[in-house]
Design a protein around this motif. Structure first.
Motif, PDB file in Angstrom:
ATOM      1  N   ALA A 173      -3.059  -6.960  -0.580  1.00  0.00           N
ATOM      2  CA  ALA A 173      -2.806  -5.906   0.407  1.00  0.00           C
ATOM      3  C   ALA A 173      -3.841  -5.943   1.520  1.00  0.00           C
ATOM      4  CB  ALA A 173      -2.809  -4.542  -0.280  1.00  0.00           C
ATOM      5  N   LEU A 174      -5.124  -6.149   1.154  1.00  0.00           N
ATOM      6  CA  LEU A 174      -6.173  -6.217   2.175  1.00  0.00           C
ATOM      7  C   LEU A 174      -5.968  -7.437   3.064  1.00  0.00           C
ATOM      8  CD1 LEU A 174      -8.804  -5.259   3.450  1.00  0.00           C
ATOM      9  CD2 LEU A 174     -10.039  -6.546   1.691  1.00  0.00           C
ATOM     10  N   ARG A 175      -5.647  -8.569   2.453  1.00  0.00           N
ATOM     11  CA  ARG A 175      -5.422  -9.791   3.231  1.00  0.00           C
ATOM     12  C   ARG A 175      -4.266  -9.600   4.209  1.00  0.00           C
ATOM     13  NH1 ARG A 175      -6.797 -14.951   0.683  1.00  0.00           N
ATOM     14  NH2 ARG A 175      -4.815 -15.682   1.546  1.00  0.00           N
ATOM     15  N   MET A 205      -9.813  -0.135  11.585  1.00  0.00           N
ATOM     16  CA  MET A 205      -9.620  -0.019  10.146  1.00  0.00           C
ATOM     17  C   MET A 205      -8.714   1.157   9.836  1.00  0.00           C
ATOM     18  SD  MET A 205     -10.405  -1.593   7.428  1.00  0.00           S
ATOM     19  CE  MET A 205      -9.274  -1.177   6.123  1.00  0.00           C
ATOM     20  N   ASP A 206      -7.703   0.910   9.012  1.00  0.00           N
ATOM     21  CA  ASP A 206      -6.729   1.945   8.673  1.00  0.00           C
ATOM     22  C   ASP A 206      -6.349   1.763   7.212  1.00  0.00           C
ATOM     23  OD1 ASP A 206      -4.651   3.710   8.382  1.00  0.00           O
ATOM     24  OD2 ASP A 206      -3.574   3.096  10.183  1.00  0.00           O
ATOM     25  N   GLU A 207      -6.997   2.554   6.348  1.00  0.00           N
ATOM     26  CA  GLU A 207      -6.755   2.406   4.916  1.00  0.00           C
ATOM     27  C   GLU A 207      -5.308   2.720   4.544  1.00  0.00           C
ATOM     28  OE1 GLU A 207      -8.529   4.040   0.659  1.00  0.00           O
ATOM     29  OE2 GLU A 207      -9.802   4.057   2.442  1.00  0.00           O
ATOM     30  N   LYS A 208      -4.667   3.594   5.311  1.00  0.00           N
ATOM     31  CA  LYS A 208      -3.270   3.924   5.024  1.00  0.00           C
ATOM     32  C   LYS A 208      -2.382   2.689   5.158  1.00  0.00           C
ATOM     33  CE  LYS A 208      -2.835   8.224   3.822  1.00  0.00           C
ATOM     34  NZ  LYS A 208      -2.206   8.553   2.506  1.00  0.00           N
ATOM     35  N   ARG A 209      -2.719   1.843   6.119  1.00  0.00           N
ATOM     36  CA  ARG A 209      -1.928   0.627   6.285  1.00  0.00           C
ATOM     37  C   ARG A 209      -2.184  -0.346   5.142  1.00  0.00           C
ATOM     38  NH1 ARG A 209      -0.375  -1.326  12.220  1.00  0.00           N
ATOM     39  NH2 ARG A 209       0.866  -2.615  10.825  1.00  0.00           N
ATOM     40  N   VAL A 210      -3.413  -0.401   4.669  1.00  0.00           N
ATOM     41  CA  VAL A 210      -3.687  -1.235   3.496  1.00  0.00           C
ATOM     42  C   VAL A 210      -2.842  -0.740   2.327  1.00  0.00           C
ATOM     43  CG1 VAL A 210      -5.461  -2.101   1.925  1.00  0.00           C
ATOM     44  CG2 VAL A 210      -6.035  -1.659   4.321  1.00  0.00           C
ATOM     45  N   GLU A 211      -2.802   0.583   2.159  1.00  0.00           N
ATOM     46  CA  GLU A 211      -1.976   1.167   1.105  1.00  0.00           C
ATOM     47  C   GLU A 211      -0.502   0.800   1.327  1.00  0.00           C
ATOM     48  OE1 GLU A 211      -1.035   5.560  -0.903  1.00  0.00           O
ATOM     49  OE2 GLU A 211      -2.127   5.407   0.998  1.00  0.00           O
ATOM     50  N   GLY A 212      -0.072   0.802   2.585  1.00  0.00           N
ATOM     51  CA  GLY A 212       1.307   0.445   2.887  1.00  0.00           C
ATOM     52  C   GLY A 212       1.629  -0.984   2.483  1.00  0.00           C
ATOM     53  N   TYR A 213       0.672  -1.889   2.638  1.00  0.00           N
ATOM     54  CA  TYR A 213       0.930  -3.280   2.245  1.00  0.00           C
ATOM     55  C   TYR A 213       0.860  -3.445   0.726  1.00  0.00           C
ATOM     56  CZ  TYR A 213       0.787  -4.185   7.201  1.00  0.00           C
ATOM     57  OH  TYR A 213       1.060  -4.157   8.554  1.00  0.00           O
ATOM     58  N   ARG A 214       0.135  -2.557   0.074  1.00  0.00           N
ATOM     59  CA  ARG A 214       0.224  -2.535  -1.393  1.00  0.00           C
ATOM     60  C   ARG A 214       1.648  -2.118  -1.797  1.00  0.00           C
ATOM     61  NH1 ARG A 214      -2.137  -1.029  -6.497  1.00  0.00           N
ATOM     62  NH2 ARG A 214      -0.310  -0.619  -7.779  1.00  0.00           N
ATOM     63  N   ASN A 215       2.222  -1.145  -1.088  1.00  0.00           N
ATOM     64  CA  ASN A 215       3.607  -0.738  -1.356  1.00  0.00           C
ATOM     65  C   ASN A 215       4.578  -1.879  -1.071  1.00  0.00           C
ATOM     66  OD1 ASN A 215       2.558   1.777  -1.953  1.00  0.00           O
ATOM     67  ND2 ASN A 215       3.025   2.645   0.059  1.00  0.00           N
ATOM     68  N   PHE A 216       4.262  -2.668  -0.061  1.00  0.00           N
ATOM     69  CA  PHE A 216       5.085  -3.832   0.257  1.00  0.00           C
ATOM     70  C   PHE A 216       5.091  -4.816  -0.923  1.00  0.00           C
ATOM     71  CE2 PHE A 216       4.844  -8.205   2.196  1.00  0.00           C
ATOM     72  CZ  PHE A 216       6.192  -8.330   2.494  1.00  0.00           C
TER      73      PHE A 216
END
Length: 1000
Positions: free
Chosen positions: A649-651, A666-677
């Motif tokens: 997700a971070l990558r 930096m946007d942790e919500k977007r990192v979380e979004g890519y974890r959801n992806f």
């Protein structure tokens, strides 16, 4: 096929797969015949830990190297760490302080040994952290800038550059860190604004005819003033140019000179010139004819006042710290009645980034590289396109710096590092008093790479009959009497003995890291003399000591050659295959400290560019756009993000946000979004498993008849084309966007939803109940459709995993093996997709119509507040037989996603239908009556109220954006947000207006 757990847990798979890749040496598979491709990592400090900038830089590199590996190339990612002279020495000295010890309690050799002990026990933590990020580096050949081989390379480069006249010793100003007691580079200087003062002094003219006013932010430096400068065109001072002024305190007479550095509009227009303590003044002093050796220095290495060459500084000031001396100097000038005024002013002050000490411009002897000469070839290569800087916008900055480049100071006053291979001895041309060397000149310099070469140079200069005593430092040389006293045998044979001492300094770490692209590959050991043909067909005889063994392998010459024409990399060596490197990725902030210097060294020493493409990325900033720093408390720990969301997700966040050099917020919500992806892909794979869909057995796309399968194959082909172009153009954001939307929108949301109706095909009776006019099918046809869909779905999922692998290596490897038996065929060494299929325009048009229809119905139902549990009746109007057949083919899907009624009625006209939803479907029309489905009056009232609110808010935002004062004076992020909000509200108003129109 192994059943996937219900929940995706990154931590459960990351360590396992990384260990597997590394143990199986899959980061550098044996591909001797494959096309080579090379990238080197900017070596992180051995003392460092992974920060968010490292995460960005190394993620981008890993994406490229994984992609090239999938393309079948001999992809090499060179990895290593930098010895980080200052940082590492500080770490070890702090450890000594814990036991009340200090560096000087040990000999140099003993201290360096302690540093090596620390390195073996604690150094290199960052390399383990890079593994957690998923970096597929060639760990089997990890390098360290103090390895014996690398040290040999560094020494050779210094000696070669010295012999070529490109390294020399000179007295110049440097950034001196009094806390560390060493020169430091510009990169290690941080400028901060602090509240300070501007002192105005009066300097009387020698002839008593008046005085001249000067101002300074550093009053103590006036103790070393050597001139007062005015602008050549400043008529106010025309009559006194050439006269002398008498300085307060010291009484020294200094001339009034002209120089364009003096700004007539600033203060009095006259400036004090202190060449030994100010970079601008140093240049002014040289233009005025002062030699560096003549420039006065009134501070020692600890920034304490010392006597200047003329001996005029009062004893009361000697030994004082510079800031204490500042107060004392102001008091003394005020006592003389020469202090005119003191202004409060914000002063930009340089600090050492590690010591936090105020940096002092200090005049000292240092070693320099003639960067001006070395800069010529890099500029030519960038202009010719042999080095491609991406993005191009950085070229202007590159040329501006290179065209105005200053000598590069490469010496540092440390014990840890590559010690400069230079020795000093007495001048044979002047009498040598071997009993008192402190009064003997010691200006003869001997630079050599080996002990044998050094002895040869010494014997050539002093005589073959001389013996040499090698001393460890200049301090030992000056205390030669003590050395003699402790060595009786030396005193007895002193007549033919010459004491020689080694340079105390080490080389700047940027000097050694500038050799990274080739010294890591085996230079200089793998450089050999080129063997030319002996039949007269060549241009020269080559080195007679090098010979061709007849086996295609060339033996090296008996004596390692000096760098020059006729040298080539040993055939088959990593140096021959992997230099030049293909790409270098770095932050723009080290463009000159590292990137440009690699160009200089590579072109001078190898005769070729070090890399073909230089990609410069931006900085990762805090969410509010500020630069991250520990002092601000706004740094982000990438390892914490990995713990929380997974490395994949971070990558993916890093790739998606990297837009050719622009800074990343930096946007942790977007990192979380890519974890959801990642979770969505995981669930898609679980769906495939549950429906008997496994790994594909073919690289090319399966044969397909169904429009939905032909469509997803076409979408795969188009996505691959987009990805390939994005990789070619180094558009990480474009590549991430393409694979993200293909996986989420096309594969998961559309294809899998449509495939459900083929995998669970309805019976004829079910179809007829929904649409009475539908034709009949047979069981064989249903089975064939199901089998085709399984094959296509399995193939597409395989393509997804391979295309996504460079961005999300862990989940893709896990799913790759979970979907079927792959044996030792890991995805990391799989083949990049090559579907050998064309885009099917007919299937694409059909499926886009189907999906658009479903989307419009869902959107309309949402806008009209129709509950998902309510099915709406539907009527199919007009339309050709072709589109009516398409409607039948997708009956179950349309019924399910659009929540249509249980039976679709086909009629011939559309008069007096009342309010409803009308949606095009090819050349047919679908009408969904709303009478009796919703409360029309209540819904109209709700929509009208919402529309008015949206229009009001959009109007208010439009008014604000139309105000020039807001746009010009508000913070950029506030203006950007207002524009985004306006666009959102305007679009919302349009949707609500359309919904009202549907209700009539």
């Amino acid at each position: 096929m192994s059943e996937l757990p219900k929940h995706f847990d990154p931590a459960a798979i990351e360590a396992r797969w990384y260990a597997h890749w590394e143990e199986e040496r899959l980061f550098r598979p044996d591909r001797p015949e494959a096309e080579p491709w090379t990238i080197v990592n900017p070596p992180p400090n051995v003392t460092g830990s992974l920060h968010i900038g490292h995460a960005l830089d190394n993620t981008l590199q890993d994406i490229l190297v994984r992609h090239q590996r999938l393309l079948g190339k001999d992809a090499l990612w060179v990895v290593g760490t930098d010895h980080a002279g200052i940082a590492t020495q500080m770490v070890v000295e702090r450890q000594l302080m814990e036991t009340q010890q200090k560096r000087t309690d040990f000999s140099r050799e003993e201290f360096v040994e302690k540093v090596w002990e620390w390195k073996e026990e604690s150094g290199g933590e960052i390399t383990q952290q890079l593994r957690r990020l998923g970096c597929s580096m060639d760990w089997s050949n990890e390098r360290f800038t103090m390895d014996p081989g690398f040290t040999k390379a560094v020494t050779k480069v210094f000696v070669d550059l010295y012999n070529d006249g490109l390294i020399y010793r000179d007295k110049r100003l440097v950034n001196w860190d009094p806390g560390l007691k060493t020169a430091i580079s510009d990169l290690e200087v941080e400028n901060s604004e602090i509240n300070g003062h501007f002192w105005h002094f009066s300097y009387p003219l020698e002839d008593g005819s008046g005085a001249i006013s000067v101002a300074t932010t550093r009053p103590e430096t006036m103790l070393a003033d050597m001139a007062v400068a005015v602008h050549p065109s400043d008529e106010r001072y025309a009559d006194i140019v050439g006269k002398n002024v008498r300085l307060p305190i010291t009484g020294r007479l200094v001339p009034v000179i002209t120089d364009e550095h003096a700004d007539p509009e600033l203060g009095s227009g006259a400036v004090k010139i202190t060449p030994g303590h100010d970079f601008n003044d140093f240049d002014v002093g040289k233009r005025a004819g002062f030699e560096p050796a003549e420039m006065l220095n009134m501070l020692d290495a600890e920034a304490q006042v010392v006597q200047a060459a003329d001996g005029l500084i009062p004893d009361a000031l000697l030994g004082m710290d510079r800031f204490d001396a500042r107060k004392k100097v102001v008091e003394m000038i005020e006592a003389e009645g020469l202090l005119e005024q003191v202004e409060d002013r914000v002063i930009v002050t340089p600090y050492g980034d590690r010591s936090n000490a105020v940096i002092e411009p200090w005049l000292t002897d240092q070693w320099y590289v003639d960067a001006e000469k070395l800069a010529v070839e890099p500029m030519a290569k960038v202009r010719s396109g042999e080095i491609d800087i991406v993005p191009k916008s950085w070229e202007k900055t590159f040329f501006n710096w290179m065209e105005n480049i200053q000598p590069w100071c490469v010496s540092r006053q440390l014990w840890w590092g590559h010690r400069i291979p230079a020795w000093y001895g007495p001048d044979r041309k002047t009498p040598i008093d071997l009993h008192d060397l402190s009064s003997t000149t010691r200006d003869e310099v001997f630079v050599a790479a080996t002990e044998e070469a050094l002895l040869a140079d010494l014997r050539k200069y002093y005589g073959a009959d001389k013996r040499f005593e090698f001393l460890e430092s200049e301090e030992d040389y000056l205390e030669w009497d003590n050395v003699l006293a402790s060595h009786q045998e030396l005193r007895e044979t002193i007549e033919d003995l010459i004491p020689i001492f080694r340079d105390d300094d080490v080389l700047d770490t940027w000097f050694s890291s500038a050799l990274w692209p080739f010294a890591t590959l085996g230079w200089p050991d793998d450089m050999i003399q080129e063997v030319l043909p002996l039949d007269g067909g060549g241009l020269g005889g080559g080195d007679p000591s090098a010979r061709d063994t007849g086996s295609g392998e060339i033996t090296p010459p008996q004596t390692p050659p000096h760098q020059g024409e006729g040298l080539v990399a040993r055939p088959g060596s990593d140096l021959a295959r992997h230099y030049p490197n293909d790409v270098l990725i770095s932050g723009f902030d080290i463009l000159f400290f590292w990137d440009a210097r690699m160009m200089m060294q590579g072109l001078h020493l190898m005769g070729e560019v070090p890399f073909k493409t230089l990609y410069l990325h931006g900085l990762v900033r805090a969410a509010d756009g500020q630069k991250m720093s520990k002092s601000k408390g706004n740094t982000v720990d990438p390892l914490g993000l990995i713990d929380k969301y997974g490395a994949d997700a971070l990558r993916f966040f890093m790739a998606a946000m990297e837009s050719q050099g622009r800074d990343i917020k930096m946007d942790e919500k977007r990192v979380e979004g890519y974890r959801n992806f990642a979770t969505k892909l995981w669930n898609a794979a679980r769906f495939c498993q549950a429906n008997g869909i496994g790994a594909s057995t073919t690289l090319e796309a399966p044969e397909a008849e169904l429009p939905v399968n032909r469509w997803i194959i076409s979408e795969t082909v188009e996505t691959l084309e987009t990805l390939n172009k994005a990789f070619d153009d180094l558009r990480f954001d474009g590549a991430a966007d393409a694979i993200y939307h293909f996986v989420w929108d096309k594969f998961c949301d559309l294809y899998i939803e449509r495939a459900k109706d083929e995998l669970n095909a309805p019976t004829d009776e079910q179809i007829a109940a929904f649409y009475p006019d539908s034709p009949r099918t047979n069981d064989g046809e249903i089975a064939q459709r199901k089998q085709e869909t399984k094959l296509v779905a399995g193939w597409v999922l395989d393509q997804v995993l391979v295309m996504l692998h460079p961005f999300m290596p862990f989940i893709t490897e896990e799913l790759w093996h979970a979907m079927g038996e792959r044996g030792s065929h890991d995805i990391i060494v799989a083949r990049w997709p090559s579907p050998e299929a064309d885009v099917d325009q007919e299937a694409t048009a059909e499926m886009e119509a189907i999906f658009a229809f479903g989307g419009q119905i869902r959107s309309a139902r949402s806008e009209l507040n129709i509950s998902p549990s309510v099915r709406t009746p539907a009527q199919l109007w007009n339309g050709s037989e072709e589109w009516l057949k398409k409607f039948v083919d997708h009956t179950r899907y349309l019924n399910r996603v659009a929540r249509l009624g249980q039976k679709v009625i086909r009629n011939g006209n559309m008069q007096d239908l009342g309010p409803g939803i009308q949606v095009g479907f090819g050349d047919a029309t679908i009408f969904l009556p709303l009478e009796g489905v919703i409360d029309l009056d209540a819904e109209k009232a709700r929509l009208t109220k919402s529309l008015e609110a949206a229009q009001k808010e959009a109007g208010s935002l439009d008014k604000r954006l139309s105000n020039p004062q807001f746009v010009e004076k508000a913070k950029p992020e506030a203006v950007e947000k207002a524009r985004a909000d306006h666009a959102e509200k305007a679009a919302e108003a349009e949707r609500l207006k359309a919904a009202l129109e549907r209700l009539g």
